[in-house]
Design a protein around this motif. Structure first.
Motif, PDB file in Angstrom:
ATOM      1  N   VAL A 188       4.933   4.904   5.541  1.00 58.15           N
ATOM      2  CA  VAL A 188       3.921   4.970   4.485  1.00 58.15           C
ATOM      3  C   VAL A 188       4.139   3.838   3.487  1.00 58.15           C
ATOM      4  CG1 VAL A 188       3.005   6.337   2.581  1.00 58.15           C
ATOM      5  CG2 VAL A 188       3.619   7.449   4.730  1.00 58.15           C
ATOM      6  N   LEU A 189       3.044   3.168   3.148  1.00 61.18           N
ATOM      7  CA  LEU A 189       3.055   2.122   2.128  1.00 61.18           C
ATOM      8  C   LEU A 189       2.214   2.618   0.954  1.00 61.18           C
ATOM      9  CD1 LEU A 189       2.354  -0.947   4.472  1.00 61.18           C
ATOM     10  CD2 LEU A 189       4.584  -0.120   3.663  1.00 61.18           C
TER      11      LEU A 189
ATOM     12  N   GLY B 246       3.097  -7.693  12.885  1.00 58.29           N
ATOM     13  CA  GLY B 246       3.182  -6.306  12.452  1.00 58.29           C
ATOM     14  C   GLY B 246       1.874  -5.569  12.641  1.00 58.29           C
ATOM     15  N   ASP B 247       1.859  -4.328  12.148  1.00 65.95           N
ATOM     16  CA  ASP B 247       0.699  -3.462  12.325  1.00 65.95           C
ATOM     17  C   ASP B 247       0.451  -2.649  11.066  1.00 65.95           C
ATOM     18  OD1 ASP B 247       0.125  -3.508  15.484  1.00 65.95           O
ATOM     19  OD2 ASP B 247       2.288  -3.574  15.144  1.00 65.95           O
ATOM     20  N   LEU B 248      -0.827  -2.307  10.847  1.00 68.32           N
ATOM     21  CA  LEU B 248      -1.222  -1.443   9.740  1.00 68.32           C
ATOM     22  C   LEU B 248      -2.183  -0.379  10.261  1.00 68.32           C
ATOM     23  CD1 LEU B 248      -1.895  -4.115   6.966  1.00 68.32           C
ATOM     24  CD2 LEU B 248      -0.183  -2.280   6.815  1.00 68.32           C
ATOM     25  N   ARG B 249      -2.127   0.789   9.658  1.00 64.79           N
ATOM     26  CA  ARG B 249      -3.088   1.858   9.946  1.00 64.79           C
ATOM     27  C   ARG B 249      -3.504   2.483   8.624  1.00 64.79           C
ATOM     28  NH1 ARG B 249      -1.330   5.821  14.418  1.00 64.79           N
ATOM     29  NH2 ARG B 249      -2.173   4.090  15.666  1.00 64.79           N
ATOM     30  N   ILE B 250      -4.810   2.659   8.452  1.00 64.21           N
ATOM     31  CA  ILE B 250      -5.355   3.254   7.234  1.00 64.21           C
ATOM     32  C   ILE B 250      -6.159   4.473   7.647  1.00 64.21           C
ATOM     33  CG2 ILE B 250      -6.783   2.879   5.192  1.00 64.21           C
ATOM     34  CD1 ILE B 250      -5.662  -0.128   7.188  1.00 64.21           C
ATOM     35  N   THR B 251      -5.862   5.630   7.064  1.00 62.71           N
ATOM     36  CA  THR B 251      -6.537   6.861   7.460  1.00 62.71           C
ATOM     37  C   THR B 251      -7.008   7.653   6.251  1.00 62.71           C
ATOM     38  OG1 THR B 251      -4.423   8.044   7.539  1.00 62.71           O
ATOM     39  CG2 THR B 251      -5.234   7.105   9.607  1.00 62.71           C
ATOM     40  N   ASN B 252      -8.021   8.458   6.496  1.00 66.79           N
ATOM     41  CA  ASN B 252      -8.521   9.421   5.520  1.00 66.79           C
ATOM     42  C   ASN B 252      -9.125  10.574   6.309  1.00 66.79           C
ATOM     43  OD1 ASN B 252      -9.841  10.859   3.435  1.00 66.79           O
ATOM     44  ND2 ASN B 252     -10.139   8.996   2.254  1.00 66.79           N
ATOM     45  N   VAL B 253      -8.861  11.796   5.882  1.00 66.03           N
ATOM     46  CA  VAL B 253      -9.344  12.952   6.630  1.00 66.03           C
ATOM     47  C   VAL B 253     -10.820  13.214   6.394  1.00 66.03           C
ATOM     48  CG1 VAL B 253      -7.081  14.046   6.646  1.00 66.03           C
ATOM     49  CG2 VAL B 253      -8.686  14.555   4.788  1.00 66.03           C
ATOM     50  N   SER B 254     -11.452  12.441   5.519  1.00 70.27           N
ATOM     51  CA  SER B 254     -12.861  12.665   5.219  1.00 70.27           C
ATOM     52  C   SER B 254     -13.565  11.343   4.988  1.00 70.27           C
ATOM     53  CB  SER B 254     -13.021  13.541   3.973  1.00 70.27           C
ATOM     54  OG  SER B 254     -14.382  13.644   3.599  1.00 70.27           O
ATOM     55  N   ALA B 255     -14.771  11.223   5.559  1.00 67.48           N
ATOM     56  CA  ALA B 255     -15.590  10.037   5.313  1.00 67.48           C
ATOM     57  C   ALA B 255     -16.300  10.128   3.963  1.00 67.48           C
ATOM     58  CB  ALA B 255     -16.617   9.860   6.428  1.00 67.48           C
TER      59      ALA B 255
ATOM     60  N   ASP C 222      -7.328  11.120  -0.252  1.00 72.55           N
ATOM     61  CA  ASP C 222      -7.058   9.713  -0.533  1.00 72.55           C
ATOM     62  C   ASP C 222      -6.639   8.992   0.752  1.00 72.55           C
ATOM     63  OD1 ASP C 222      -7.489  10.087  -3.302  1.00 72.55           O
ATOM     64  OD2 ASP C 222      -5.460  10.883  -3.502  1.00 72.55           O
ATOM     65  N   TYR C 223      -6.899   7.703   0.799  1.00 74.13           N
ATOM     66  CA  TYR C 223      -6.495   6.907   1.954  1.00 74.13           C
ATOM     67  C   TYR C 223      -4.981   6.774   1.994  1.00 74.13           C
ATOM     68  CZ  TYR C 223     -11.326   5.584   2.824  1.00 74.13           C
ATOM     69  OH  TYR C 223     -12.662   5.614   3.111  1.00 74.13           O
ATOM     70  N   VAL C 224      -4.447   6.851   3.199  1.00 75.24           N
ATOM     71  CA  VAL C 224      -3.018   6.666   3.428  1.00 75.24           C
ATOM     72  C   VAL C 224      -2.851   5.406   4.273  1.00 75.24           C
ATOM     73  CG1 VAL C 224      -0.925   7.606   4.455  1.00 75.24           C
ATOM     74  CG2 VAL C 224      -2.552   9.125   3.296  1.00 75.24           C
ATOM     75  N   ILE C 225      -2.026   4.481   3.794  1.00 77.69           N
ATOM     76  CA  ILE C 225      -1.735   3.252   4.523  1.00 77.69           C
ATOM     77  C   ILE C 225      -0.319   3.351   5.075  1.00 77.69           C
ATOM     78  CG2 ILE C 225      -1.506   0.742   4.383  1.00 77.69           C
ATOM     79  CD1 ILE C 225      -3.435   0.756   2.038  1.00 77.69           C
ATOM     80  N   VAL C 226      -0.187   3.137   6.379  1.00 79.70           N
ATOM     81  CA  VAL C 226       1.132   3.062   7.001  1.00 79.70           C
ATOM     82  C   VAL C 226       1.234   1.733   7.725  1.00 79.70           C
ATOM     83  CG1 VAL C 226       1.374   5.561   7.246  1.00 79.70           C
ATOM     84  CG2 VAL C 226       0.379   4.231   9.115  1.00 79.70           C
ATOM     85  N   GLY C 227       2.451   1.248   7.883  1.00 82.80           N
ATOM     86  CA  GLY C 227       2.599  -0.040   8.553  1.00 82.80           C
ATOM     87  C   GLY C 227       4.023  -0.310   8.975  1.00 82.80           C
ATOM     88  N   ALA C 228       4.155  -1.375   9.749  1.00 85.38           N
ATOM     89  CA  ALA C 228       5.465  -1.842  10.176  1.00 85.38           C
ATOM     90  C   ALA C 228       5.397  -3.352  10.328  1.00 85.38           C
ATOM     91  CB  ALA C 228       5.888  -1.195  11.487  1.00 85.38           C
ATOM     92  N   HIS C 229       6.366  -4.034   9.765  1.00 83.01           N
ATOM     93  CA  HIS C 229       6.453  -5.496   9.851  1.00 83.01           C
ATOM     94  C   HIS C 229       7.665  -5.828  10.709  1.00 83.01           C
ATOM     95  CE1 HIS C 229       5.885  -9.663   8.554  1.00 83.01           C
ATOM     96  NE2 HIS C 229       7.206  -9.727   8.399  1.00 83.01           N
ATOM     97  N   GLY C 230       7.407  -6.243  11.928  1.00 85.18           N
ATOM     98  CA  GLY C 230       8.501  -6.499  12.856  1.00 85.18           C
ATOM     99  C   GLY C 230       8.143  -5.967  14.227  1.00 85.18           C
ATOM    100  N   ASP C 231       9.148  -5.566  15.004  1.00 85.67           N
ATOM    101  CA  ASP C 231       8.930  -5.163  16.393  1.00 85.67           C
ATOM    102  C   ASP C 231       9.642  -3.847  16.680  1.00 85.67           C
ATOM    103  OD1 ASP C 231       7.782  -5.612  18.855  1.00 85.67           O
ATOM    104  OD2 ASP C 231       9.463  -6.792  19.629  1.00 85.67           O
ATOM    105  N   HIS C 232       8.985  -2.973  17.442  1.00 89.58           N
ATOM    106  CA  HIS C 232       9.555  -1.686  17.848  1.00 89.58           C
ATOM    107  C   HIS C 232       9.991  -0.852  16.644  1.00 89.58           C
ATOM    108  CE1 HIS C 232       9.382  -2.549  22.101  1.00 89.58           C
ATOM    109  NE2 HIS C 232      10.042  -3.677  21.928  1.00 89.58           N
TER     110      HIS C 232
END
Length: 368
Positions: free
Chosen positions: A298-299, A267-276, A283-293
């Protein structure tokens, strides 16, 4: 409400970050009480004491660290000034918090860490982001196998600060010898956060450059020779074999922020924030997917990861509050979870390896 026996804090320095961050955090958490303050500018300390109802204004560093109503010395001066205050606190037998960077050199930071251990005092270093709810949740997701075995991780951090035009309050960030560049400060903070969750690198190939060779002071027009790096890129490998890619840059005009991408076998995860350096709602936003395609979804960080009193404070300040919360818990329970001077030394050594690779053009092997 105040705790029955709060940790009594003596502030060394009362500048912008002290007022924006530390004072608000220490006022929020019932485990603390600001009992004394010292500043090289006595008037600044007096004004802050009157505004914040701080009982004692120390007229010297020695008076502050030896004050009987100070349990924890909090050093909030610039990096070149840290060593003096930290040494004084250790000599007085007081537990000590110091902002990151701990000092301007690895050797001095190692010495202070050793002195603190010999004196039996607790240390804290201001690498607070590792304790934030999103990072603790990320660690759990990884440990629970959300992405499976990690194959690669990439982080990009950028901010508008540290441009060629800077306020006088930031002139100390210009000389390289002050170890206070965007790389020293922000790489320290965000790489500590990342590697706490992912594991630390065993080697790096890096490049650091200065693209603002002349820095102008906004208030005066004074032009300073810039020598500190403002961009860093590195590639490396983590201890579990995953590939690592890092890009940190200051002076980005638009679209700055934080993005972390984690690729795994499952799977894959992405963590983003519009400001350092987050403001309210950043706030940090975590998105992800467990599996394929699958689309990334949002998590949300579960409510159980929140452990602070409710407060309408900037996200960067709440991250700092997390570190103070952990330290108070350490003191109460005899644990050692808060970041310490040893963690600062580890980051110093990492950045030493990055610099060595950049200067030699060779891969640096790390023993962290």
């Amino acid at each position: 409400m105040q705790s029955p026996n709060p940790i009594r804090v003596g502030l060394v320095g009362i500048g912008n970050w002290a007022m924006h961050g530390h004072v608000r955090v220490l006022s929020l958490l019932p485990q603390y009480d600001i009992s004394a303050v010292y500043s090289q500018r006595l008037e600044s300390a007096q004004v802050a004491a009157a505004q914040l109802n701080i009982a004692h204004v120390a007229e010297s560093l020695e008076e502050l660290v030896n004050h009987p109503e100070v349990d924890l010395v909090v050093v909030l001066t610039t990096a070149p000034q840290h060593e003096e205050a930290v040494r004084a606190a250790i000599a007085a037998g007081k537990n000590v918090y110091c902002e990151w960077p701990l000092t301007t050199s690895t050797a001095v930071s190692q010495e202070l860490a050793c002195l603190a251990k010999q004196a039996g005092v607790r240390t804290i270093v201001g690498l607070q982001r590792r304790h934030a709810p999103h990072n603790r949740y990320l660690q759990d997701l990884l440990q629970q196998g959300y992405v499976g075995k990690v194959r690669s991780v990439r982080i990009h951090v950028s901010m508008n600060y540290f441009q060629a035009l800077r306020p006088n309050a930031l002139r100390w960030t210009v000389p390289e010898e002050n170890f206070s560049s965007v790389i020293s400060i922000y790489a320290g903070h965000f790489l500590d956060m990342l590697f706490t969750a992912m594991g630390w690198p065993v080697n790096v190939s890096a490049l650091m450059v200065n693209q603002f060779d002349i820095v102008t002071i906004k208030e005066t027009g004074e032009r300073l020779q810039g020598s500190a790096p403002d961009q860093m890129v590195l590639a490396g490998q983590l201890e579990d074999g995953a590939l690592l890619s890092v890009h940190i840059e200051g002076g980005k005009r638009n679209g700055s922020g934080v993005q972390i991408d984690i690729t795994g076998h499952e799977g894959d995860l992405r963590i983003t924030n519009v400001s350092a350096f987050g403001d309210r709602g950043d706030d940090y936003v975590i998105v992800g997917a467990h599996g394929d395609h699958l689309p990334l979804e949002v998590l949300p960080v579960p409510a159980g990861y929140s452990r602070l009193p409710a407060a309408d404070l900037p996200s960067s300040v709440l991250e700092l509050a997390e570190l103070y919360h952990v330290y108070a818990q350490d003191v109460a329970e005899g644990t050692h979870a808060a970041t310490t001077f040893d963690d600062a030394v580890r980051m110093h050594k990492l950045l030493d390896g990055v610099l060595a690779s950049s200067q030699t053009g060779r891969r640096a092997l790390l023993a962290l």
